[in-house]
Scaffold this motif. Structure first.
Motif, mmCIF file in Angstrom:
data_model
loop_
_atom_site.group_PDB
_atom_site.id
_atom_site.type_symbol
_atom_site.label_atom_id
_atom_site.label_comp_id
_atom_site.label_asym_id
_atom_site.label_seq_id
_atom_site.Cartn_x
_atom_site.Cartn_y
_atom_site.Cartn_z
ATOM 1 N N HIS A 208 0.908 -1.196 0.134
ATOM 2 C CA HIS A 208 0.106 -0.076 0.035
ATOM 3 C C HIS A 208 0.927 1.357 0.016
ATOM 4 O O HIS A 208 1.934 1.217 0.882
ATOM 5 N N THR B 246 -6.673 3.342 5.194
ATOM 6 C CA THR B 246 -5.954 2.361 4.264
ATOM 7 C C THR B 246 -6.863 1.178 4.172
ATOM 8 O O THR B 246 -7.309 0.493 5.104
ATOM 9 N N GLN C 8 -4.514 -1.734 -2.058
ATOM 10 C CA GLN C 8 -4.125 -0.495 -2.009
ATOM 11 C C GLN C 8 -5.247 0.301 -2.441
ATOM 12 O O GLN C 8 -5.268 1.436 -2.791
#
Length: 390
Positions: free
Chosen positions: A145, A311, A315
């Motif tokens: 990420h 998050t 991603q």
């Protein structure tokens, strides 16, 4: 007719046998020993009773073993004076509210409402969590990420047969609230320069066993983390986990846990219920307690936990709710305070609680109040050994 009766009786006997066989199938148990019993001695004791060790749990002075509860060896073991307890390998659950929300489309970096609510941005000119190692015991982490990868120092798994990657999304979300980067994309965490030490102890359905969680706690000690995030809970007390938590506390490590999503009164889950742990309840953007948030005398503090953007795996970014989401706000706050002061765990805990803002809720609902990072930092002078209050 007689033959038919014999056939029915035979089926009954076979069926009963199958049920008994299933009922008495060997199962994993955690066997805890008295404090003075060494690891070598535990091996000898279990071997003498015909019990094989799956793995040692040194933090709890215990072993995970596959046992047959009706065997003579197990029955004699229960009477052994060296045994402190025998319990199931209980299952914990992550404390997130089930949702079906789509991925968030974030064009440029935004500060999530929870980060602003606890006034973290006002503290960033003084500290951003530099040099503070945060252990996250969870479902793993999305190591690719872009809003996390520069802060991920180590990613590990204690779940047999799995890697360290997040196959649920929960662990990645928690990590973002703590330490998403200040990098002009996505979101930013409470402590955007804190170091992430992710340890996977939960499966893709958000379930984790006591034995794996104890392994994860031990891993955190070995990696010298300063703070541990535990966004999960058990409804029953595990003596093995309680022992492990006490041992972690002796290593000057701050432990923060989700209070639970059971709602109602006196519903705080373990490990948040232990005195060594900061128990975090959840609030919304209007400073009201979330309707799902557990309450009870063990609640220490309240933090944002409703519609928290952070998050997510692949991603992505996503909104989630739960005391799981409130917990990392407090972990991030502790990271900021520790990075500016260099104080020990108890002093950081006291600083966070003593500067929390009363939002008018019952003490069993809000604890000391809403975490207020700016107020805590403004009352701290950087010293060699700890905190001075103005």
């Amino acid at each position: 007719m007689f033959s038919y009766l014999l056939y029915v009786l035979a089926l009954g006997v076979i069926g009963t046998g199958l049920i008994q066989k299933k009922k008495h199938r060997p199962k994993y148990k955690i066997i805890g020993f008295r404090d003075e019993v060494s690891i070598e001695e535990t091996e000898g004791i279990l071997s003498n009773h015909g019990i094989k060790i799956k793995k040692h749990l040194p933090l709890a002075n215990a072993c995970l073993c596959l046992v047959d509860e009706i065997s003579a060896g197990f029955k004699s073991l229960t009477a052994n004076d060296n045994i402190e307890f025998i319990e199931d390998d209980y299952i914990a659950m992550i404390q997130v509210i089930p949702q079906t929300a789509d991925s968030l489309k974030i064009k440029s970096q935004t500060i999530p409402w929870g980060i602003s609510k606890i006034e973290a941005p006002k503290a960033w000119k003084h500290c951003q969590g530099e040099g503070i190692k945060v252990g996250i015991i969870d479902t793993g982490i999305d190591q690719r990420h872009p809003d996390l990868k520069a802060n991920i120092k180590v990613a590990h798994s204690v779940v047999e047969g799995t890697g360290a990657d997040d196959d649920n999304g929960h662990g990645t979300h928690v990590a973002g609230t703590i330490a998403a980067l200040d990098n002009d994309i996505g979101v930013v965490g409470v402590a955007p320069k804190a170091e992430i030490y992710s340890v996977k102890a939960f499966d893709n359905k958000g379930r984790g066993r006591v034995s794996d969680i104890i392994d994860a706690l031990n891993w955190c000690i070995e990696n010298k983390v300063h703070i541990i995030n535990m966004s999960f809970g058990f409804s029953v007390n595990s003596q093995a986990l309680e022992r492990a938590i006490r041992e972690v506390h002796k290593h000057n490590i701050i432990m923060v846990a989700a209070a639970g999503n059971s709602g109602g009164k006196d519903t705080v889950l373990y490990p948040a219920k232990y005195p060594e742990v900061i128990a975090v309840a959840a609030s919304d953007n209007k400073d009201k307690a979330a309707d799902f948030s557990s309450s009870g005398p063990e609640v220490n503090i309240i933090a944002p936990g409703v519609d928290i953007s952070s998050t997510y795996i692949n991603q992505e970014y996503r909104l989630l709710s739960g005391t799981s989401m409130a917990c990392p706000h407090v972990v991030g706050a502790c990271a900021l305070l520790m990075s500016i002061s260099g104080a020990d765990a108890d002093n950081v805990k006291n600083a966070v609680l003593s500067t929390a803002r009363d939002i008018g809720l019952p003490e069993e609902t809000q604890g000391a109040g809403l975490v207020d990072v700016s107020a805590a930092v403004s009352n701290i002078k950087k010293t060699k050994g700890g905190f001075f209050y103005e």
